[in-house]
Design an enzyme around this catalytic site. Structure first.
Site, PDB file in Angstrom:
ATOM      1  N   ASP A 158       0.755  -1.163   0.170  1.00  0.00           N
ATOM      2  CA  ASP A 158      -0.004  -0.043  -0.262  1.00  0.00           C
ATOM      3  C   ASP A 158       0.757   1.161  -0.075  1.00  0.00           C
ATOM      4  O   ASP A 158       1.997   1.121   0.412  1.00  0.00           O
ATOM      5  CB  ASP A 158      -0.845  -0.077   1.262  1.00  0.00           C
ATOM      6  CG  ASP A 158      -2.109   0.870   1.090  1.00  0.00           C
ATOM      7  OD1 ASP A 158      -2.304   1.300  -0.017  1.00  0.00           O
ATOM      8  OD2 ASP A 158      -2.632   1.247   2.056  1.00  0.00           O
ATOM      9  N   HIS A 214       2.112   3.259  -8.965  1.00  0.00           N
ATOM     10  CA  HIS A 214       1.783   1.800  -9.298  1.00  0.00           C
ATOM     11  C   HIS A 214       2.907   1.314 -10.300  1.00  0.00           C
ATOM     12  O   HIS A 214       3.411   0.205  -9.856  1.00  0.00           O
ATOM     13  CB  HIS A 214       0.414   1.574  -9.934  1.00  0.00           C
ATOM     14  CG  HIS A 214      -0.697   1.904  -9.262  1.00  0.00           C
ATOM     15  ND1 HIS A 214      -0.963   1.837  -7.778  1.00  0.00           N
ATOM     16  CD2 HIS A 214      -1.859   2.584  -9.566  1.00  0.00           C
ATOM     17  CE1 HIS A 214      -2.027   2.234  -7.342  1.00  0.00           C
ATOM     18  NE2 HIS A 214      -2.558   2.691  -8.643  1.00  0.00           N
ATOM     19  N   LEU A 231      10.821 -20.437  -4.719  1.00  0.00           N
ATOM     20  CA  LEU A 231       9.620 -19.602  -3.772  1.00  0.00           C
ATOM     21  C   LEU A 231       8.327 -19.639  -4.548  1.00  0.00           C
ATOM     22  O   LEU A 231       8.397 -20.065  -5.864  1.00  0.00           O
ATOM     23  CB  LEU A 231      10.476 -18.317  -4.154  1.00  0.00           C
ATOM     24  CG  LEU A 231       9.155 -17.070  -3.570  1.00  0.00           C
ATOM     25  CD1 LEU A 231       9.387 -17.115  -2.043  1.00  0.00           C
ATOM     26  CD2 LEU A 231       9.572 -15.809  -4.015  1.00  0.00           C
TER      27      LEU A 231
END
Ligand code: IPE
Ligand code: IPE
Ligand code: MG
Length: 265
Positions: free
Chosen positions: A26, A43, A137
């Protein structure tokens, strides 16, 4: 299918490095605003942080990283911002999945994909299939994800698989159909950008996760900031309902019996 231990049904093993980190990324809009740039520039810059954090997690031996990219409530944003985010997602899928694969990363997406453009859905499916066998991962992107949606879809799937469960079911029956059923519950939950709320992220799975909030905005979060979060995690006493004294007596038993300590590590 592997069944991952539930933090409420048994006491999980806890290591020094969180096995699963879940992050609410955020603060992109505020980062851009501070620089007199349009929100969407934040973004774009946020994608670079995503790359850095994935790399840092691989280096630190984190096995699962789950990133909240778009919530089921983010459709409420201005149309231009939603379209930009969709374009960004499409481009990232197109450009990054091959690199993830080269690095042995398994890629997954959780969320309601039915509202996405078919081009995005097909890239997601292809990326998931391509990387399915990778073991370094597991990177999960939560897109059009909501914790409440997740619980509801799990109930629907469970009943579709076994209508007899209408008359009764257990936690494990439902857990098997939750969107993250291929991984353990998050050990560490991080939210950047200063807000201290879950915003409908992993409501079910965060039952016993450690929470870490930082004012750092997502585009400014980096490997060093991740280390600060992990250091904070290490200082926590994860009791899972037990008392501090019980944990300490377990520790001292481990010391008199180093073999058992090693086996439990
Ligand atoms: C998070 O950053 C990214 C998404 C929700 C897609 P924000 O866009 O929420 O940034 P702030 O909170 O407005 O600064
Ligand atoms: C949460 O951030 C969702 C994502 C980061 C994808 P928001 O910025 O949408 O959350 P609220 O609206 O401040 O709770
Ligand atoms: Mg926000």
């Amino acid at each position: 299918m592997t069944i991952f231990p539930s933090s409420t049904q048994e006491v999980p093993l806890v290591g020094d490095v969180p096995n699963h980190i879940a992050i609410i990324m955020d603060g992109n809009g505020r980062w851009a605003k501070k620089r007199f740039m349009p929100r969407v520039a934040g973004h774009k810059r946020g994608v670079e942080t995503v790359r850095e954090i994935i790399k840092a997690c691989v280096q630190r031996g984190v096995s699962y990283l789950t990133l909240f990219a778009f919530s089921s409530e983010n459709w409420r944003r201005p149309q231009e911002e939603v379209s930009f985010l969709m374009q960004l997602f499409l481009r990232a899928l197109d450009e990054e999945v091959a690199k993830l694969h080269e690095n042995g990363i398994r890629f997954r997406v959780i969320g309601d994909l039915s509202r996405f453009d078919p081009q995005i859905v097909s890239l997601v499916k292809r990326g998931e299939a391509l990387t399915a066998g990778n073991t370094s991962l597991t990177l999960t992107i939560a897109a059009n994800y909501g914790g409440r949606w997740d619980i509801l879809q799990a109930i629907e799937k469970m009943l579709a698989c076994d209508p007899a469960k209408r008359s009764g079911f257990k936690e494990a029956d439902l857990a098997a159909h939750m969107a993250l059923n291929y991984g353990p519950e998050p050990d560490l939950f991080i939210r950047t950008g200063g807000e201290q709320r879950i915003s409908n992220f992993l409501l079910w799975q965060l039952a016993y996760s450690e929470f870490y909030f930082t004012d750092t905005l997502w585009p400014e979060f980096d490997a060093a900031a991740l280390d600060v979060a992990i250091a904070s995690y290490r200082r926590r006493e994860r009791r899972f309902g037990r008392t501090s004294e019980q944990l300490q007596s377990e520790d001292s038993q481990d010391q008199v019996n180093p073999k058992a300590a090693r086996e439990n590590a």
